[in-house]
Design a protein around this motif. Structure first.
Motif, PDB file in Angstrom:
ATOM      1  N   ARG A 139       0.802  -1.220   0.000  1.00  0.00           N
ATOM      2  CA  ARG A 139       0.000   0.000   0.000  1.00  0.00           C
ATOM      3  C   ARG A 139       0.839   1.276   0.000  1.00  0.00           C
ATOM      4  O   ARG A 139       0.345   2.346   0.343  1.00  0.00           O
ATOM      5  CB  ARG A 139      -0.998   0.013   1.173  1.00  0.00           C
ATOM      6  N   ARG A 140       2.096   1.166  -0.387  1.00  0.00           N
ATOM      7  CA  ARG A 140       2.929   2.367  -0.496  1.00  0.00           C
ATOM      8  C   ARG A 140       3.394   2.498  -1.948  1.00  0.00           C
ATOM      9  O   ARG A 140       4.346   1.838  -2.359  1.00  0.00           O
ATOM     10  CB  ARG A 140       4.125   2.302   0.457  1.00  0.00           C
ATOM     11  N   SER A 191       4.045   5.319  -5.242  1.00  0.00           N
ATOM     12  CA  SER A 191       4.124   6.723  -5.627  1.00  0.00           C
ATOM     13  C   SER A 191       4.746   6.868  -7.007  1.00  0.00           C
ATOM     14  O   SER A 191       5.444   5.978  -7.485  1.00  0.00           O
ATOM     15  CB  SER A 191       4.902   7.532  -4.590  1.00  0.00           C
TER      16      SER A 191
END
Ligand code: ZN
Ligand code: ZN
Length: 338
Positions: free
Chosen positions: A10-11, A13
């Motif tokens: 869930r990280r 970018s």
């Protein structure tokens, strides 16, 4: 270069990363479009068994070659390509016997090595498959998902007189439905799902009978239509489906399984042997890109009907959110790296 980096569960970018240089035997691809797959969502959630973080994800993409490594023909620069994510060793038993997609040392682009959700991605030259002018960049980004269908149907074989049954009209099922209808021209193509809008898509892509199993049992619908499927493809990927498929299959039927559930299915030997059924497994694709590109060039399949949304690379979080919150509205969602 812009890169979609998953640093851990869930990280995710969009970060700037240095542009990679192609190693010997590799090409660097300037990515134009890339498709988001269910397995990308699994990686994002930390549920993928093979991925190591941090990772630039993405295994469905196309663009053009903008640089080549040592030992690679420089005239390839500028060539438009779709990239198959299967990187195999060439020396193990699977590779030597013509099954590189299940190589013992398999490396999947976007899983085991850096992927295509970036402006640039380096891959072995064999993975960059040339595109004709009449297959555009958006369509080219969908060659990989269609290659999953091509591989499955290559395993099962498709006969002219087959009555086919496809479980699931989501993104995986849609590629199978388009191939069975457009490429193989099947006259009896039954599709079962529980979501009416997906069944609409299935009819639009060539299904001759659709069954909403939330409304009525599939077995009853088949019986009413007088159909007994010779070829069954499970693109819904629930372990209970195999149990039902054994009952519904015609004698000498073939059943293709596309799921990766770790849950067991109950498969009595008597049901397999009584009708002499055959089960087929399929993983990724075994050199199917040229075949799929040819389907597109000939207009046999319709990638534009398969793509439901596209987002700028900067909107990658919105794209993932849409897939997670409104999966019913989505078929293939593309990221635009132009
Ligand atoms: Zn995929
Ligand atoms: Zn190998």
């Amino acid at each position: 270069m812009r890169s979609v980096l998953v640093e851990g569960p869930r990280r995710m970018s969009l970060v700037e990363r240095p542009m990679p240089d192609p190693a010997p035997g590799e090409v660097r691809v300037r990515v134009r479009y890339a498709g988001i797959c269910g397995s990308d969502l699994h990686i994002f959630h930390g549920q993928h068994p093979y991925v190591q973080f941090p990772r630039i994800i993405g295994h469905e993409f196309a663009g053009h070659i903008d640089a080549v490594g040592a030992g690679v023909d420089a005239s390839l620069e500028g060539q438009r390509v779709a990239v198959t994510p299967v990187v195999s060793c060439g020396t193990c038993h699977s590779c030597r016997t013509g099954r590189p997609n299940v190589c013992l040392n398999l490396q999947v682009v976007g899983v085991h090595r850096e992927g295509g959700f970036a402006d640039y991605c380096c891959v072995p030259v064999e993975c960059a498959v040339p595109l004709p002018d009449n297959v555009d960049d958006r369509a080219a980004a969908t060659v990989e998902p269609f290659s999953i269908a091509a591989n499955m149907l290559g395993r099962t074989g498709v006969l002219n007189e087959d009555t086919a049954l496809v479980y699931g009209a989501g993104p995986i099922g849609m590629t199978v439905i388009q191939a069975l209808s457009g490429v193989h021209g099947l006259r009896q193509l039954v599709v079962v799902d529980r979501i009416e809008s997906r069944l609409d898509w299935a009819r639009d892509s060539g299904a001759t009978l659709t069954v909403n199993s939330a409304d009525r049992p599939l077995s009853e619908a088949l019986q009413d239509a007088g159909l007994s499927p010779d070829l069954i493809i499970d693109a819904a990927c629930h372990p209970a489906i195999l149990e039902e498929a054994l009952d519904l299959a015609a004698p000498a039927g073939r059943i293709g399984l596309m799921g990766f559930s770790p849950q067991p299915s109950s498969v009595p030997q008597s049901k397999l042997n009584r009708k002499e059924l055959t089960l087929y497994a399929s993983r990724l694709n075994n050199r199917k890109f040229p075949e799929v590109i040819d389907w597109m060039a000939q207009g046999l399949i319709r990638p534009e009907r398969f793509v439901s949304h596209s987002f700028k690379a900067e909107q990658v979080h919105d794209a993932f959110a849409l897939l997670e919150e409104s999966p019913v509205e989505c078929c293939k969602v593309l990221l635009d790296f132009n």
